[in-house]
Design an enzyme around this catalytic site. Structure first.
Site, short mmCIF file in Angstrom:
data_model
loop_
_atom_site.label_atom_id
_atom_site.label_comp_id
_atom_site.label_asym_id
_atom_site.label_seq_id
_atom_site.Cartn_x
_atom_site.Cartn_y
_atom_site.Cartn_z
N ASP A 15 3.41 -26.46 7.77
CA ASP A 15 2.25 -26.98 8.51
C ASP A 15 1.51 -25.84 9.19
O ASP A 15 0.29 -25.69 9.05
CB ASP A 15 2.70 -28.00 9.57
CG ASP A 15 3.62 -29.05 9.00
OD1 ASP A 15 3.12 -29.93 8.29
OD2 ASP A 15 4.84 -28.97 9.25
N TYR A 192 15.45 -24.70 0.63
CA TYR A 192 16.16 -25.62 1.53
C TYR A 192 17.63 -25.57 1.15
O TYR A 192 18.00 -24.97 0.14
CB TYR A 192 15.62 -27.05 1.37
CG TYR A 192 14.12 -27.16 1.53
CD1 TYR A 192 13.53 -26.90 2.76
CD2 TYR A 192 13.30 -27.52 0.46
CE1 TYR A 192 12.14 -27.00 2.92
CE2 TYR A 192 11.92 -27.63 0.62
CZ TYR A 192 11.35 -27.36 1.84
OH TYR A 192 9.99 -27.44 1.98
N ARG A 270 9.55 -22.83 -2.14
CA ARG A 270 9.76 -24.23 -1.73
C ARG A 270 8.49 -24.78 -1.10
O ARG A 270 7.53 -24.04 -0.85
CB ARG A 270 10.91 -24.29 -0.73
CG ARG A 270 10.55 -23.74 0.63
CD ARG A 270 11.73 -23.74 1.60
NE ARG A 270 11.26 -23.76 2.98
CZ ARG A 270 12.03 -23.56 4.03
NH1 ARG A 270 13.32 -23.31 3.88
NH2 ARG A 270 11.52 -23.63 5.26
N GLY A 271 8.51 -26.08 -0.77
CA GLY A 271 7.46 -26.68 0.06
C GLY A 271 6.09 -26.57 -0.55
O GLY A 271 5.86 -27.00 -1.69
N GLU A 272 5.16 -26.00 0.19
CA GLU A 272 3.77 -25.97 -0.27
C GLU A 272 3.20 -24.54 -0.31
O GLU A 272 2.70 -24.09 -1.34
CB GLU A 272 2.92 -26.84 0.67
CG GLU A 272 1.47 -26.82 0.32
CD GLU A 272 0.68 -27.98 0.91
OE1 GLU A 272 1.23 -29.07 1.12
OE2 GLU A 272 -0.53 -27.78 1.16
N SER A 274 4.55 -21.36 0.09
CA SER A 274 5.23 -20.32 -0.71
C SER A 274 5.09 -20.66 -2.21
O SER A 274 5.02 -19.76 -3.05
CB SER A 274 6.69 -20.17 -0.32
OG SER A 274 7.38 -21.39 -0.42
#
Ligand code: TRH
Length: 377
Positions: A15, A192, A270-272, A274
């Site tokens: 975020d 994660y 991971r995520g958004e 990166s």
């Protein structure tokens, strides 16, 4: 134009990472006047350690960063207001927006997805029941009919510089590790908690060719360290297990993390944010989607794979799909590294083509500025 960006940190770094990257690019690359309101100062400091310890107004890269509380009494409203990831604006700020003439352009920045439906929703307004103001949905994505991806103008040139012949030697000068890692296959790891990790570590340590695994400080480093056994691996240290050398890095600055992705041959992300940065690095990568209830992340994973695998030969696409399924807990049986390893030359060519194709169109910030200029003027 004046811009206010609001960011509440749900967890992790995505975020604040996306909000800061957007704010910085608006200010530096597009000369906009930007304020960023953040509810979690500790998370901000993790990403930007030079920020003051106390939550007080602070400026960097042309962005004024403010604690959330500053928007809670008698706030001045900007011409464009970005609510990152539906974070709910402070009531006092909403009231000020309602009485502003003309009202600001209000944009809800959504999470990234490769799903088809976002093309139909990107840019649509929705009347806000409390204020009557229109809130526009802005969906980052991979096609011309979406909001695109954040790509700063200098990112590809900086990647090319990092990938020039001396790039790894220069990296080692800044992040000293034993010299023999220079000859290994370089892999970066940001993940994660992942039950598939021990399998990958065992593959690399038992493999025939040396692997240098670069792991920034955090959850993944703790897991790798536990797998290695012995004293926890400290930042700056390396440890060997068979053909595998684990190199422990600090949590890097955003630009240095981009450089790590550029110098490695394979990146686990991971995520958004990166995940997007790995695509600008134009190297094969393995994405761990942010785990969501009822496997919603697997739908996003499949939507991305369906786009990404177009134009990739079936053998390489199969190897990629199997490894990604395994890494995201969706494989039906154990997946060895060997297939993916064999597909690396094809995956490398494909990663470059994919990056070139994505970067032939406007990035997210350009699309945002153009659409807002049009509306605000
Ligand atoms: O931290 P994340 O897991 O963030 C996630 C996702 O954004 C997810 O969609 C969201 O719902 C959730 O947060 C709340 O992964 P992401 O998105 O890759 O963000 C990590 C940021 O940290 C990114 O901006 C890169 C940065 N980073 C560094 O600056 N230095 C580092 O050393 C590393 C490993 C990462």
């Amino acid at each position: 134009m004046t811009w206010d960006i609001f960011c509440r940190v749900v967890d992790n770094f995505g975020d604040i990472g996306v909000s800061w990257r957007l704010a910085r690019s608006l200010a530096v690359d597009h000369r906009q006047q930007v304020r960023l309101f953040v509810d979690d100062w500790d998370a901000l400091r993790r990403l930007l350690p030079m920020a003051p310890t106390a939550a007080v107004p602070w400026s960097a890269s042309g962005v004024t960063v403010l604690p959330w509380s500053q928007a809670e009494c008698a706030p001045q409203v900007a011409e464009v207001v970005i609510e990152a990831f539906g974070c709910h604006l402070p009531p006092a700020y909403l009231a000020a927006m309602r009485s502003a003439a003309p009202p600001p352009r209000w944009i809800n920045l959504e999470y990234l997805s490769a799903e088809d439906w976002i093309e139909d929703c990107h840019g649509l307004p929705s009347p806000d029941p409390a204020t009557g103001l229109a809130k526009f949905f802005f969906f980052p994505g991979f096609t011309a009919r979406t909001g695109g991806l954040i790509r700063e103008p200098q990112v590809l040139a900086r990647r090319d510089a990092a990938q020039a012949p001396h790039g790894r030697t220069a990296w080692l000068a800044d992040h000293p590790m034993p010299d023999d890692v220079l000859a290994a296959r370089w892999i970066s790891l940001f993940a994660y908690d992942n039950p598939a990790l021990p399998r990958r570590l065992a593959d690399w340590s038992e493999g025939a060719s040396p692997v240098a695994l670069w792991v920034p400080e955090g959850r993944a480093l703790r897991s790798v360290s536990a797998w290695l056994g012995g004293a926890p691996l400290a930042v700056g240290q390396s440890r060997r297990a068979g053909a595998l050398t684990v190199c422990a890095l600090p949590f890097l600055s955003m630009d240095e993390y981009d450089r790590l992705l550029a110098v490695c041959e394979v990146n686990f992300v991971r995520g958004e944010d990166s995940f997007v940065r790995a695509q600008w690095a134009a190297r094969p990568f393995v994405w761990q989607a942010y785990p969501q209830a009822e496997g919603a992340h697997l739908v996003k994973l499949e939507a991305f794979l369906a786009r990404y695998c177009k134009g990739l030969d079936s053998e390489a696409a199969g190897a990629l799909r199997r490894l990604w399924a395994d890494w995201n807990g969706a494989a039906t049986h154990a997946v060895p590294w060997a297939d993916f390893h064999a597909a690396l030359p094809a995956l490398e060519r494909h990663a470059r083509r994919w990056c070139d194709r994505l970067s032939a169109t406007d990035g997210l910030v350009e699309r945002l500025v153009k659409s807002s200029e049009h509306e605000v003027k």
